[in-house]
Design a protein around this motif. Structure first.
Motif, PDB file in Angstrom:
ATOM      1  N   TRP A  37       0.833  -1.193   0.000  1.00  0.00           N
ATOM      2  CA  TRP A  37       0.000   0.000   0.000  1.00  0.00           C
ATOM      3  C   TRP A  37       0.874   1.251   0.000  1.00  0.00           C
ATOM      4  CZ3 TRP A  37      -5.286   0.039  -0.312  1.00  0.00           C
ATOM      5  CH2 TRP A  37      -5.931  -1.187  -0.137  1.00  0.00           C
ATOM      6  N   LEU A  38       0.401   2.265  -0.709  1.00  0.00           N
ATOM      7  CA  LEU A  38       1.100   3.549  -0.770  1.00  0.00           C
ATOM      8  C   LEU A  38       0.135   4.643  -0.346  1.00  0.00           C
ATOM      9  CD1 LEU A  38       2.576   3.074  -4.349  1.00  0.00           C
ATOM     10  CD2 LEU A  38       3.833   2.829  -2.215  1.00  0.00           C
ATOM     11  N   ASP A  39       0.666   5.661   0.314  1.00  0.00           N
ATOM     12  CA  ASP A  39      -0.209   6.795   0.613  1.00  0.00           C
ATOM     13  C   ASP A  39      -0.188   7.758  -0.570  1.00  0.00           C
ATOM     14  OD1 ASP A  39       2.112   8.344   0.827  1.00  0.00           O
ATOM     15  OD2 ASP A  39       1.970   8.592   2.985  1.00  0.00           O
ATOM     16  N   GLY A  40      -1.022   8.768  -0.504  1.00  0.00           N
ATOM     17  CA  GLY A  40      -1.155   9.708  -1.624  1.00  0.00           C
ATOM     18  C   GLY A  40       0.153  10.381  -1.999  1.00  0.00           C
ATOM     19  N   GLN A  41       0.928  10.752  -1.016  1.00  0.00           N
ATOM     20  CA  GLN A  41       2.206  11.425  -1.277  1.00  0.00           C
ATOM     21  C   GLN A  41       3.137  10.512  -2.075  1.00  0.00           C
ATOM     22  OE1 GLN A  41       2.538  14.626  -0.359  1.00  0.00           O
ATOM     23  NE2 GLN A  41       4.469  14.734  -1.430  1.00  0.00           N
ATOM     24  N   ASP A  42       3.189   9.243  -1.689  1.00  0.00           N
ATOM     25  CA  ASP A  42       4.026   8.284  -2.418  1.00  0.00           C
ATOM     26  C   ASP A  42       3.564   8.134  -3.862  1.00  0.00           C
ATOM     27  OD1 ASP A  42       5.578   7.725  -0.165  1.00  0.00           O
ATOM     28  OD2 ASP A  42       4.292   6.057   0.457  1.00  0.00           O
ATOM     29  N   VAL A  43       2.251   8.076  -4.063  1.00  0.00           N
ATOM     30  CA  VAL A  43       1.706   7.927  -5.419  1.00  0.00           C
ATOM     31  C   VAL A  43       2.038   9.155  -6.260  1.00  0.00           C
ATOM     32  CG1 VAL A  43      -0.398   7.674  -6.788  1.00  0.00           C
ATOM     33  CG2 VAL A  43      -0.123   6.372  -4.669  1.00  0.00           C
ATOM     34  N   MET A  44       1.853  10.336  -5.686  1.00  0.00           N
ATOM     35  CA  MET A  44       2.146  11.568  -6.435  1.00  0.00           C
ATOM     36  C   MET A  44       3.619  11.635  -6.827  1.00  0.00           C
ATOM     37  SD  MET A  44      -0.231  14.509  -4.639  1.00  0.00           S
ATOM     38  CE  MET A  44       0.251  14.141  -2.959  1.00  0.00           C
ATOM     39  N   GLN A  45       4.497  11.255  -5.918  1.00  0.00           N
ATOM     40  CA  GLN A  45       5.931  11.281  -6.221  1.00  0.00           C
ATOM     41  C   GLN A  45       6.302  10.224  -7.250  1.00  0.00           C
ATOM     42  OE1 GLN A  45       7.793  10.896  -2.386  1.00  0.00           O
ATOM     43  NE2 GLN A  45       7.560  13.066  -1.904  1.00  0.00           N
ATOM     44  N   THR A  46       5.718   9.045  -7.126  1.00  0.00           N
ATOM     45  CA  THR A  46       6.032   7.952  -8.043  1.00  0.00           C
ATOM     46  C   THR A  46       5.574   8.261  -9.463  1.00  0.00           C
ATOM     47  OG1 THR A  46       5.862   6.333  -6.256  1.00  0.00           O
ATOM     48  CG2 THR A  46       5.672   5.489  -8.501  1.00  0.00           C
ATOM     49  N   LEU A  47       4.351   8.767  -9.596  1.00  0.00           N
ATOM     50  CA  LEU A  47       3.792   9.040 -10.916  1.00  0.00           C
ATOM     51  C   LEU A  47       4.090  10.453 -11.413  1.00  0.00           C
ATOM     52  CD1 LEU A  47       0.275   7.349 -10.580  1.00  0.00           C
ATOM     53  CD2 LEU A  47       2.374   6.404 -11.578  1.00  0.00           C
ATOM     54  N   HIS A  48       4.694  11.278 -10.573  1.00  0.00           N
ATOM     55  CA  HIS A  48       4.980  12.683 -10.912  1.00  0.00           C
ATOM     56  C   HIS A  48       3.698  13.406 -11.316  1.00  0.00           C
ATOM     57  CE1 HIS A  48       9.239  11.823 -10.685  1.00  0.00           C
ATOM     58  NE2 HIS A  48       9.046  10.781 -11.466  1.00  0.00           N
ATOM     59  N   ILE A  49       2.697  13.300 -10.442  1.00  0.00           N
ATOM     60  CA  ILE A  49       1.416  13.956 -10.690  1.00  0.00           C
ATOM     61  C   ILE A  49       1.080  14.862  -9.509  1.00  0.00           C
ATOM     62  CG2 ILE A  49       0.506  12.109 -12.164  1.00  0.00           C
ATOM     63  CD1 ILE A  49      -1.094  11.079  -9.749  1.00  0.00           C
ATOM     64  N   SER A  50       0.139  15.763  -9.764  1.00  0.00           N
ATOM     65  CA  SER A  50      -0.271  16.703  -8.724  1.00  0.00           C
ATOM     66  C   SER A  50      -1.342  16.073  -7.833  1.00  0.00           C
ATOM     67  CB  SER A  50      -0.844  17.965  -9.361  1.00  0.00           C
ATOM     68  OG  SER A  50      -2.083  17.657 -10.004  1.00  0.00           O
ATOM     69  N   LYS A  51      -1.610  16.761  -6.737  1.00  0.00           N
ATOM     70  CA  LYS A  51      -2.653  16.334  -5.818  1.00  0.00           C
ATOM     71  C   LYS A  51      -4.011  16.329  -6.530  1.00  0.00           C
ATOM     72  CE  LYS A  51      -4.030  17.296  -1.067  1.00  0.00           C
ATOM     73  NZ  LYS A  51      -3.769  18.147   0.098  1.00  0.00           N
ATOM     74  N   ARG A  52      -4.233  17.333  -7.352  1.00  0.00           N
ATOM     75  CA  ARG A  52      -5.499  17.442  -8.094  1.00  0.00           C
ATOM     76  C   ARG A  52      -5.648  16.290  -9.092  1.00  0.00           C
ATOM     77  NH1 ARG A  52      -9.885  16.953  -9.258  1.00  0.00           N
ATOM     78  NH2 ARG A  52     -11.160  18.305 -10.533  1.00  0.00           N
ATOM     79  N   THR A  53      -4.575  15.912  -9.762  1.00  0.00           N
ATOM     80  CA  THR A  53      -4.639  14.796 -10.711  1.00  0.00           C
ATOM     81  C   THR A  53      -4.944  13.499  -9.978  1.00  0.00           C
ATOM     82  OG1 THR A  53      -3.103  15.885 -12.231  1.00  0.00           O
ATOM     83  CG2 THR A  53      -3.345  13.491 -12.454  1.00  0.00           C
ATOM     84  N   LEU A  54      -4.330  13.307  -8.830  1.00  0.00           N
ATOM     85  CA  LEU A  54      -4.601  12.112  -8.044  1.00  0.00           C
ATOM     86  C   LEU A  54      -6.067  12.104  -7.611  1.00  0.00           C
ATOM     87  CD1 LEU A  54      -3.572   9.531  -6.778  1.00  0.00           C
ATOM     88  CD2 LEU A  54      -2.794  10.875  -4.815  1.00  0.00           C
ATOM     89  N   GLN A  55      -6.588  13.250  -7.229  1.00  0.00           N
ATOM     90  CA  GLN A  55      -8.004  13.348  -6.856  1.00  0.00           C
ATOM     91  C   GLN A  55      -8.886  12.975  -8.046  1.00  0.00           C
ATOM     92  OE1 GLN A  55      -9.255  17.158  -5.353  1.00  0.00           O
ATOM     93  NE2 GLN A  55     -11.414  16.625  -5.453  1.00  0.00           N
ATOM     94  N   TYR A  56      -8.528  13.450  -9.232  1.00  0.00           N
ATOM     95  CA  TYR A  56      -9.293  13.120 -10.435  1.00  0.00           C
ATOM     96  C   TYR A  56      -9.277  11.607 -10.696  1.00  0.00           C
ATOM     97  CZ  TYR A  56     -10.638  12.500 -15.243  1.00  0.00           C
ATOM     98  OH  TYR A  56     -11.256  12.044 -16.396  1.00  0.00           O
ATOM     99  N   LEU A  57      -8.116  10.983 -10.541  1.00  0.00           N
ATOM    100  CA  LEU A  57      -8.025   9.537 -10.758  1.00  0.00           C
ATOM    101  C   LEU A  57      -8.921   8.780  -9.766  1.00  0.00           C
ATOM    102  CD1 LEU A  57      -4.177   9.153 -11.377  1.00  0.00           C
ATOM    103  CD2 LEU A  57      -6.022   9.018 -13.077  1.00  0.00           C
ATOM    104  N   ARG A  58      -9.002   9.275  -8.537  1.00  0.00           N
ATOM    105  CA  ARG A  58      -9.895   8.684  -7.535  1.00  0.00           C
ATOM    106  C   ARG A  58     -11.349   8.913  -7.911  1.00  0.00           C
ATOM    107  NH1 ARG A  58      -6.912  11.283  -3.599  1.00  0.00           N
ATOM    108  NH2 ARG A  58      -8.593  12.772  -3.326  1.00  0.00           N
ATOM    109  N   ASP A  59     -11.695  10.174  -8.162  1.00  0.00           N
ATOM    110  CA  ASP A  59     -13.093  10.552  -8.414  1.00  0.00           C
ATOM    111  C   ASP A  59     -13.652   9.885  -9.669  1.00  0.00           C
ATOM    112  OD1 ASP A  59     -12.909  12.131  -6.182  1.00  0.00           O
ATOM    113  OD2 ASP A  59     -12.760  14.034  -7.292  1.00  0.00           O
TER     114      ASP A  59
END
Length: 95
Positions: A37-59
């Protein structure tokens, strides 16, 4: 009295063994959780995406997640699957 002392010493040794076992188990469980499991910060760093993009992928349902106490967690396998599903190979080479 000597018998009681011996029983107490044996009990203390067994308790120490149990403490060591539980400590090792907890460490192992945490490492296993962190590997899967990864937290949001790890995912953003790994994929080089913003917090908003990660939110979009979730939503949008593109990236499954778990939410605990307001914090989001993602399975490493789901991130790999997302990357694999969006893999484009214009050169024609296969994996």
């Amino acid at each position: 009295m000597n018998e009681l002392t011996l029983i107490l010493q044996t009990l203390r040794q067994e308790i120490e063994i149990l403490r060591a076992y539980l400590s090792a188990f907890q460490t192992s469980a945490v490492k296993h959780l962190q590997a899967n499991w990864l937290d949001g910060q790890d995912v953003m760093q790994t994929l080089h995406i913003s917090k908003r993009t990660l939110q979009y992928l979730r939503d949008s349902g593109t990236l499954p997640y778990s939410r605990i106490n307001g914090k989001f967690y993602y399975k490493a396998d789901d991130i790999r699957a997302l990357l694999d599903a969006n893999y484009i190979n214009k050169g024609g080479d296969h994996e």
